[in-house]
Scaffold this motif. Structure first.
Motif, PDB file in Angstrom:
ATOM      1  N   LEU A  74       8.500   2.908  15.780  1.00 61.14           N
ATOM      2  CA  LEU A  74       7.387   2.001  15.013  1.00 61.14           C
ATOM      3  C   LEU A  74       6.229   2.159  15.884  1.00 61.14           C
ATOM      4  CD1 LEU A  74       9.112  -1.216  14.178  1.00 61.14           C
ATOM      5  CD2 LEU A  74       9.167   1.077  12.939  1.00 61.14           C
ATOM      6  N   ASP A  75       4.828   1.886  15.140  1.00 60.76           N
ATOM      7  CA  ASP A  75       3.689   1.990  15.792  1.00 60.76           C
ATOM      8  C   ASP A  75       3.137   0.384  15.924  1.00 60.76           C
ATOM      9  OD1 ASP A  75       1.184   3.086  17.019  1.00 60.76           O
ATOM     10  OD2 ASP A  75       0.365   2.801  15.115  1.00 60.76           O
ATOM     11  N   GLY A  76       2.307  -0.124  15.282  1.00 60.02           N
ATOM     12  CA  GLY A  76       1.675  -1.329  15.389  1.00 60.02           C
ATOM     13  C   GLY A  76       1.836  -2.059  14.294  1.00 60.02           C
ATOM     14  N   PHE A  77       0.724  -2.841  13.929  1.00 59.68           N
ATOM     15  CA  PHE A  77       1.021  -3.949  12.917  1.00 59.68           C
ATOM     16  C   PHE A  77       1.239  -3.643  11.604  1.00 59.68           C
ATOM     17  CE2 PHE A  77      -1.205  -7.243  10.023  1.00 59.68           C
ATOM     18  CZ  PHE A  77      -0.346  -8.207  10.487  1.00 59.68           C
ATOM     19  N   ILE A  78       0.636  -2.176  11.070  1.00 60.55           N
ATOM     20  CA  ILE A  78       0.696  -1.889   9.836  1.00 60.55           C
ATOM     21  C   ILE A  78       2.371  -1.512   9.678  1.00 60.55           C
ATOM     22  CG2 ILE A  78      -0.030  -0.412   7.889  1.00 60.55           C
ATOM     23  CD1 ILE A  78      -2.069  -2.404   9.412  1.00 60.55           C
TER      24      ILE A  78
ATOM     25  N   GLY B 193       0.964  -1.224  -0.025  1.00 59.96           N
ATOM     26  CA  GLY B 193      -0.044   0.017  -0.033  1.00 59.96           C
ATOM     27  C   GLY B 193       0.720   1.062  -0.037  1.00 59.96           C
ATOM     28  N   PHE B 194       0.482   2.166  -0.423  1.00 57.87           N
ATOM     29  CA  PHE B 194       1.060   3.589  -0.421  1.00 57.87           C
ATOM     30  C   PHE B 194       1.490   4.012   0.639  1.00 57.87           C
ATOM     31  CE2 PHE B 194      -1.465   4.477  -4.536  1.00 57.87           C
ATOM     32  CZ  PHE B 194      -0.594   3.922  -5.507  1.00 57.87           C
ATOM     33  N   GLU B 195       0.714   4.062   1.930  1.00 53.21           N
ATOM     34  CA  GLU B 195       0.820   4.316   3.141  1.00 53.21           C
ATOM     35  C   GLU B 195       1.890   3.547   3.588  1.00 53.21           C
ATOM     36  OE1 GLU B 195      -2.755   2.020   4.252  1.00 53.21           O
ATOM     37  OE2 GLU B 195      -1.438   2.257   2.611  1.00 53.21           O
ATOM     38  N   ILE B 196       2.107   2.281   3.440  1.00 55.67           N
ATOM     39  CA  ILE B 196       3.128   1.275   3.762  1.00 55.67           C
ATOM     40  C   ILE B 196       4.353   1.885   3.286  1.00 55.67           C
ATOM     41  CG2 ILE B 196       3.678  -1.279   4.187  1.00 55.67           C
ATOM     42  CD1 ILE B 196       0.805  -1.778   3.921  1.00 55.67           C
TER      43      ILE B 196
END
Length: 348
Positions: A262-266, A240-243
């Motif tokens: 880092l945040d979470g899963f994504i 995905g573009f945001e990834i």
């Protein structure tokens, strides 16, 4: 040389001398050696990143990317897609999860439209839209190679702009309805595991639909055949573009010796892509929390990262990264302000 190439080539390992100097100070603080646990690990990591036993973590920002996904049409998410463009402006208004937590910890939020499925400008959101969402990865590649590289370079640009403005602690976040689907796909490809092992409920998918979601991911991987050793190929085919944007921030921070939270899963999926592009990026990552989303531990095991927090969170947005900022700052404050045995007569 492209922006991506020059950035990747500028990533060096942490400075071992600075790490050793920080450890010596930590060991002389008036406490049993190692008794502050992860707080000490954070301080040594920050010293190695900044090449100095003293470092600043006071100017903090979460860079969050918003984008939509063509695979949404397969029915892998319970929520309407327009929530992406409705929620992203709330990031900078300080009224959503990441906005409120960032306000509390004294951090700023930068929201970036990198591929939201709308035609209008989003209030308070930077417009770097590549196009209005990826293509349906269940029917073909999510994006072109050129678009994948573009998403990475937008992330690098966002990181470097923030660093120029004096930010010295950067977190990553995202907004995109159904983006746990491409994230699970990326982790499945890199971990060489069945999608069912890394596919969860996301933002609230009914449990009986999770198998369908995993089957859709499996179909997408079988159709597109991403090369597990080529991060850009994986990103273009099932990403995905945001990834890609978040992976770019990790690359940009690493090249400029700035810690990235880092945040979470994504964000784990993004971190895996950055790690595949240059393994040294892992040295610059701080995992904020252990996401409640299925597949979390597999991703963290590959990265060899241990999260600072375990709060049962699965909101995303950058909320976990913002929450961890205070822990990181507390670690630095303690490191700088606790007395040493040399300063206090305690017989050691």
């Amino acid at each position: 040389m492209s922006i991506l190439e020059s950035t990747v080539n500028n990533i060096d390992s942490l400075d071992k001398t600075s790490i050793e100097q920080a450890k010596k100070r930590l060991d002389r603080l008036i406490k049993p050696q190692g008794s502050l646990g992860k707080m000490e690990d954070i301080c040594m990591q920050l010293a190695g990143i900044h090449k100095n036993k003293h470092f600043d973590t006071s100017k903090k920002v979460v860079i969050a990317f918003g984008a939509d996904h063509g695979v949404y049409e397969e029915g892998v998410a319970p929520d309407p897609q327009n929530i992406t463009y409705m929620q992203l402006p709330n990031f900078t208004k300080g009224i959503c999860g990441v906005g409120v937590i960032s306000k509390f910890v004294g951090a700023d939020v930068i929201a970036v439209d990198i591929g939201v499925n709308c035609d209008h400008e989003l209030e308070g959101v930077l417009n770097y839209k590549i196009r209005k969402g990826t293509s349906n990865m269940a029917k073909g590649p999510a994006m072109t190679i050129e678009e994948a590289i573009r998403s990475l370079e937008i992330g690098i640009e966002m990181a470097e702009d923030s660093i120029k403005k004096g930010y010295n602690l950067i977190g990553i976040g995202e907004m995109g309805i159904c983006n746990t689907t491409p994230s699970s796909a990326i982790i499945s490809v890199i971990d060489n595991c069945d999608p069912e092992d890394v596919t969860g409920i996301g933002a609230g998918l009914k449990k009986e639909r999770v198998k369908f979601k995993a089957d859709t991911i499996r179909k997408s991987i079988e159709l597109n055949k991403p090369n597990p050793e080529d991060a850009i190929d994986i990103l273009s085919k099932v990403g995905g573009f945001e990834i890609g944007g978040m992976a770019g921030v990790i690359l940009g921070c690493s090249a400029n010796r700035i810690p990235v939270v880092l945040d979470g899963f994504i964000s784990y999926a993004a971190a895996l892509l950055a790690y595949k592009i240059n393994p040294k990026t892992r040295e610059y990552m701080i995992a904020s929390h252990s996401s409640a989303e299925t597949g979390t531990q597999r991703a963290l095991n590959i990265l060899n990262l241990e999260p600072v927090l375990n709060m049962g969170m699965r909101l995303g947005e950058g909320s976990g990264a913002a929450l961890a900022f205070n822990i990181i700052e507390a670690s630095n404050y303690t490191y700088e302000n606790m007395a040493t045995f040399d300063e206090v007569d305690m017989g050691r």
